[in-house]
Design an enzyme around this catalytic site. Structure first.
Site, PDB file in Angstrom:
ATOM      1  CB  ALA A  32      -0.897   0.001   1.225  1.00  0.00           C
ATOM      2  CE  LYS A  60      -3.634   3.560   1.030  1.00  0.00           C
ATOM      3  NZ  LYS A  60      -2.323   3.401   1.653  1.00  0.00           N
ATOM      4  CB  VAL A 168      27.245  -8.413  -0.265  1.00  0.00           C
ATOM      5  CG1 VAL A 168      28.414  -7.620   0.310  1.00  0.00           C
ATOM      6  CG2 VAL A 168      26.674  -7.722  -1.490  1.00  0.00           C
ATOM      7  CD  GLU A 325      -2.124   6.950   8.206  1.00  0.00           C
ATOM      8  OE1 GLU A 325      -2.179   7.096   6.986  1.00  0.00           O
ATOM      9  OE2 GLU A 325      -3.083   7.202   8.963  1.00  0.00           O
ATOM     10  CB  THR A 327       5.095   5.934   6.037  1.00  0.00           C
ATOM     11  OG1 THR A 327       5.123   5.007   7.122  1.00  0.00           O
ATOM     12  CG2 THR A 327       3.973   6.911   6.244  1.00  0.00           C
ATOM     13  CB  ILE A 329       6.895   2.485  -0.757  1.00  0.00           C
ATOM     14  CG1 ILE A 329       7.046   0.958  -0.600  1.00  0.00           C
ATOM     15  CG2 ILE A 329       7.143   2.913  -2.205  1.00  0.00           C
ATOM     16  CD1 ILE A 329       6.030   0.126  -1.342  1.00  0.00           C
TER      17      ILE A 329
HETATM   18  C1  FAD Z   1       4.958  -6.400   7.744  1.00  0.00           C
HETATM   19  C2  FAD Z   1       5.352  -5.328   6.782  1.00  0.00           C
HETATM   20  C3  FAD Z   1       4.385  -4.698   5.998  1.00  0.00           C
HETATM   21  C4  FAD Z   1       4.740  -3.659   5.131  1.00  0.00           C
HETATM   22  N1  FAD Z   1       3.779  -3.008   4.422  1.00  0.00           N
HETATM   23  C5  FAD Z   1       4.116  -1.915   3.693  1.00  0.00           C
HETATM   24  C6  FAD Z   1       3.145  -1.159   3.006  1.00  0.00           C
HETATM   25  O1  FAD Z   1       1.959  -1.489   2.975  1.00  0.00           O
HETATM   26  N2  FAD Z   1       3.548  -0.047   2.344  1.00  0.00           N
HETATM   27  C7  FAD Z   1       4.845   0.361   2.323  1.00  0.00           C
HETATM   28  O2  FAD Z   1       5.147   1.413   1.755  1.00  0.00           O
HETATM   29  N3  FAD Z   1       5.796  -0.380   2.916  1.00  0.00           N
HETATM   30  C8  FAD Z   1       5.467  -1.483   3.610  1.00  0.00           C
HETATM   31  N4  FAD Z   1       6.445  -2.204   4.226  1.00  0.00           N
HETATM   32  C9  FAD Z   1       7.844  -1.861   4.009  1.00  0.00           C
HETATM   33  C10 FAD Z   1       8.272  -2.388   2.656  1.00  0.00           C
HETATM   34  O3  FAD Z   1       8.125  -3.793   2.626  1.00  0.00           O
HETATM   35  C11 FAD Z   1       9.711  -2.019   2.363  1.00  0.00           C
HETATM   36  O4  FAD Z   1       9.902  -0.678   2.591  1.00  0.00           O
HETATM   37  C12 FAD Z   1      10.029  -2.298   0.923  1.00  0.00           C
HETATM   38  O5  FAD Z   1       9.705  -3.598   0.602  1.00  0.00           O
HETATM   39  C13 FAD Z   1      11.470  -2.039   0.598  1.00  0.00           C
HETATM   40  O6  FAD Z   1      12.287  -2.855   1.300  1.00  0.00           O
HETATM   41  P1  FAD Z   1      13.872  -2.758   1.090  1.00  0.00           P
HETATM   42  O7  FAD Z   1      14.166  -2.641  -0.343  1.00  0.00           O
HETATM   43  O8  FAD Z   1      14.433  -1.738   2.001  1.00  0.00           O
HETATM   44  O9  FAD Z   1      14.335  -4.186   1.635  1.00  0.00           O
HETATM   45  P2  FAD Z   1      14.118  -5.633   1.009  1.00  0.00           P
HETATM   46  O10 FAD Z   1      12.862  -5.766   0.273  1.00  0.00           O
HETATM   47  O11 FAD Z   1      14.366  -6.587   2.145  1.00  0.00           O
HETATM   48  O12 FAD Z   1      15.295  -5.764  -0.053  1.00  0.00           O
HETATM   49  C14 FAD Z   1      16.612  -6.001   0.357  1.00  0.00           C
HETATM   50  C15 FAD Z   1      17.434  -6.326  -0.876  1.00  0.00           C
HETATM   51  O13 FAD Z   1      18.776  -6.472  -0.470  1.00  0.00           O
HETATM   52  C16 FAD Z   1      19.276  -7.683  -0.986  1.00  0.00           C
HETATM   53  N5  FAD Z   1      20.269  -8.205  -0.046  1.00  0.00           N
HETATM   54  C17 FAD Z   1      20.179  -8.286   1.322  1.00  0.00           C
HETATM   55  N6  FAD Z   1      21.291  -8.834   1.810  1.00  0.00           N
HETATM   56  C18 FAD Z   1      22.105  -9.077   0.758  1.00  0.00           C
HETATM   57  C19 FAD Z   1      23.406  -9.663   0.611  1.00  0.00           C
HETATM   58  N7  FAD Z   1      24.118 -10.114   1.654  1.00  0.00           N
HETATM   59  N8  FAD Z   1      23.916  -9.767  -0.631  1.00  0.00           N
HETATM   60  C20 FAD Z   1      23.234  -9.332  -1.724  1.00  0.00           C
HETATM   61  N9  FAD Z   1      22.005  -8.791  -1.656  1.00  0.00           N
HETATM   62  C21 FAD Z   1      21.459  -8.678  -0.423  1.00  0.00           C
HETATM   63  C22 FAD Z   1      18.078  -8.596  -1.132  1.00  0.00           C
HETATM   64  O14 FAD Z   1      18.284  -9.588  -2.074  1.00  0.00           O
HETATM   65  C23 FAD Z   1      17.006  -7.595  -1.569  1.00  0.00           C
HETATM   66  O15 FAD Z   1      17.068  -7.411  -2.963  1.00  0.00           O
HETATM   67  C24 FAD Z   1       6.106  -3.282   5.049  1.00  0.00           C
HETATM   68  C25 FAD Z   1       7.074  -3.949   5.789  1.00  0.00           C
HETATM   69  C26 FAD Z   1       6.713  -4.960   6.654  1.00  0.00           C
HETATM   70  C27 FAD Z   1       7.781  -5.665   7.455  1.00  0.00           C
END
Ligand code: FAD
Length: 485
Positions: A32, A60, A168, A325, A327, A329
């Site tokens: 969301a 939405k 990594v 909320e 937030t 993304i």
């Molecule tokens: C329960 C829950 C519900 C959520 N709902 C929402 C929502 O409704 N709306 C919203 O805006 N956000 C939401 N979020 C947050 C949202 O999921 C994240 O902000 C978003 O998915 C981005 O995540 P990220 O890219 O920071 O991390 P991740 O998606 O975890 O990506 C991490 C990346 O790093 C890579 N990586 C990690 N370690 C290594 C390594 N050692 N070597 C190589 N690659 C590595 C992985 O392969 C992956 O590609 C939610 C989070 C949670 C926990």
């Protein structure tokens, strides 16, 4: 998102090397969003219809909150305004005046185009003409994050980003400056860089682990530290809003997408067990489950600095505030925007780095206060969890805001950032914090005239919402455009 944005917006300043691991994968639960994502997609040249179709997205209009102020309560925090947006003061001041005078003013929801369309499951894009009542709402998307990530990866690669698949396993720092010089892959490959953007998720591989940037823990105010997620088939109508339904030890999300509905229970492990949370979620979901329940852990808070040395953390690597909320993304998008604006020239300037950190801190701090308000503004005392959040000490920045609103409906205004006046008003009034007075300018007209205008506005909004197409039908025709193109 970061790789695609840097490759698109700063091709003359940097070459982007994207490193990610299919085996580790993404967290995959962000579904969301806030309206700001539209600007992000536009800047990247992503067509809305193609995005909707590729990520199986829905529109939405806001978030429905059920059982928050008290069991049985329901309100929608809409994107957009209350009223017709034509007055120099917020509509809630007129509404308050009528309410304090004992006039039959109805619920504030009835004066919001976004709420009324949402309640009727209607949607169409807002009108561009600012005089039109159908221009007074905003919208975002609910989408499948596991489809959006590869969509962006393809985009980044098409704009020149190079990608390395793999894990990594090492980070090398300069002995003198402490800056990161390179990362080492499991394959043995060493990848050097001038600036490292840590998008590694909760593990915070570079900023947290390698550089040891301390974490500021906010769990005393936001005690939820776990979520259990389980998608199901969409069997009920396609609502153009996300639902956040308060539960005994937290709350449950419901996010309808075209092909499935996302569900999850965000809870505090200090107040309930994983088993009880999983059972409560399984009992509550409305459609046939299409995956087993999956538990995720987190801590509310952020790194002291999101940018330290030559490493900028974006996303969960920088911090996490629960998805109440939607937030996270948005925070990613803001970090990218500020990084693009302050992108280093030859050397990293401490002034730019400090400014980046100041802006990110502001974003986190404001969202934090807004989230805490949802928990604190309740009369619920039916479980230890609700007793705790209702009676906890508040950050002074929030208690001051609440006092100001109670006094005469005033909202602290920001120059930058998210959640402007209508958002705070929606939550205060939706959770039964009512102003004891109003802005003096709402008292200019005779009360009878204010009442007549409010009634006319209410009818106009209702008629405009009823004239909109059904949300599911609108999506079908909108996506058909992308498929035909
Ligand atoms: C329960 C829950 C519900 C959520 N709902 C929402 C929502 O409704 N709306 C919203 O805006 N956000 C939401 N979020 C947050 C949202 O999921 C994240 O902000 C978003 O998915 C981005 O995540 P990220 O890219 O920071 O991390 P991740 O998606 O975890 O990506 C991490 C990346 O790093 C890579 N990586 C990690 N370690 C290594 C390594 N050692 N070597 C190589 N690659 C590595 C992985 O392969 C992956 O590609 C939610 C989070 C949670 C926990």
């Amino acid at each position: 998102m970061t790789a695609a944005a840097l490759a698109k917006l700063l091709p003359h300043r940097c070459t982007v090397h994207l490193v990610e691991s299919e085996t580790i994968g993404i967290v995959g639960v962000g579904e969301a969003t806030l309206p700001h994502i539209r600007a992000f997609n536009e800047r990247l040249g992503i067509s809305e219809a193609e995005f909707m179709s590729s990520t199986r997205a829905t529109f939405k209009l806001g978030i429905e909150f059920k059982n928050w102020g008290a069991i049985g309560d329901s309100y929608i925090h809409p994107f957009g305004t209350f009223g017709d947006g034509q007055s120099e003061i917020g509509f809630h001041h007129y509404w308050t005046r009528l309410r304090l005078a004992g006039r039959p003013v109805g619920s504030l929801d009835e004066y919001s185009m976004g709420v009324m369309a949402g309640r009727l499951n209607r949607f169409q894009l807002p009108e561009k003409d600012h005089e039109s009542i159908a221009s007074t709402f905003g919208y975002a998307y609910q989408f499948d994050a596991t489809l959006f990530a590869p969509f962006l990866r393809r985009l980044a690669e098409s704009m020149g980003a190079r990608r390395t698949e793999g894990r990594v396993v090492g980070v090398d720092r300069n002995g003198e400056s402490g800056d990161i010089e390179s990362i080492t892959m499991e394959s043995g490959e060493v990848i050097e860089g001038d600036l490292f953007v840590d998008c590694s998720g909760f593990i915070s591989l570079l900023l947290g682990k390698a550089l040891g940037e301390p974490f500021r823990d906010w769990s005393r105010w936001l005690p939820a530290d776990s979520a259990v997620a389980m998608p199901c088939r969409t069997e009920t109508s396609l609502t153009p809003y996300t639902s956040a339904i308060a539960m005994p030890s937290g709350w449950r999300w419901r996010i309808p997408l075209q092909h499935r509905t996302g569900n999850g229970y965000v809870y505090s492990s200090a107040f309930t067990s994983d088993e009880a949370a999983r059972d409560a979620l399984v009992d509550a979901v409305e459609g046939e489950p299409i995956a087993d329940p999956r538990v995720l852990r987190f801590v509310a808070g952020r790194r002291e600095r999101s940018w330290a040395h030559n490493c900028v953390a974006v996303g969960l690597a920088s911090g996490f505030l629960e998805p109440l909320e939607s937030t996270s993304i948005y925070l990613i998008q803001q970090a990218i925007t500020y990084l693009v604006e302050l992108f280093p020239e030859k050397r990293i300037s401490p002034v730019d780095r400090d400014e980046f950190n100041r802006l990110i801190d502001l974003e986190y701090d404001r969202i934090r206060d807004f989230l805490i308000l949802h928990y604190h503004a309740t009369t619920r005392s039916d479980t230890p969890f609700w007793d705790y959040v209702r009676t906890m000490d508040l950050p002074s920045t929030l208690s001051e805001k609440i006092d100001l609103f109670r006094r005469r409906g005033r909202i602290v205004k920001y120059r930058e950032g998210v959640f402007l006046e209508a958002s705070w008003v929606a939550v205060y009034i939706g959770q039964n914090i009512f102003p004891e007075g109003h802005d003096a300018r709402a008292g200019v007209l005779p009360i009878g005239e204010v009442a007549d205008r409010a009634e006319a506005l209410r009818s106009r909004i209702r008629a405009a919402a009823e004239a909109m197409p059904d949300h599911a039908a609108y999506i079908r025709s909108y996506c058909a455009m992308a498929e035909a193109a």
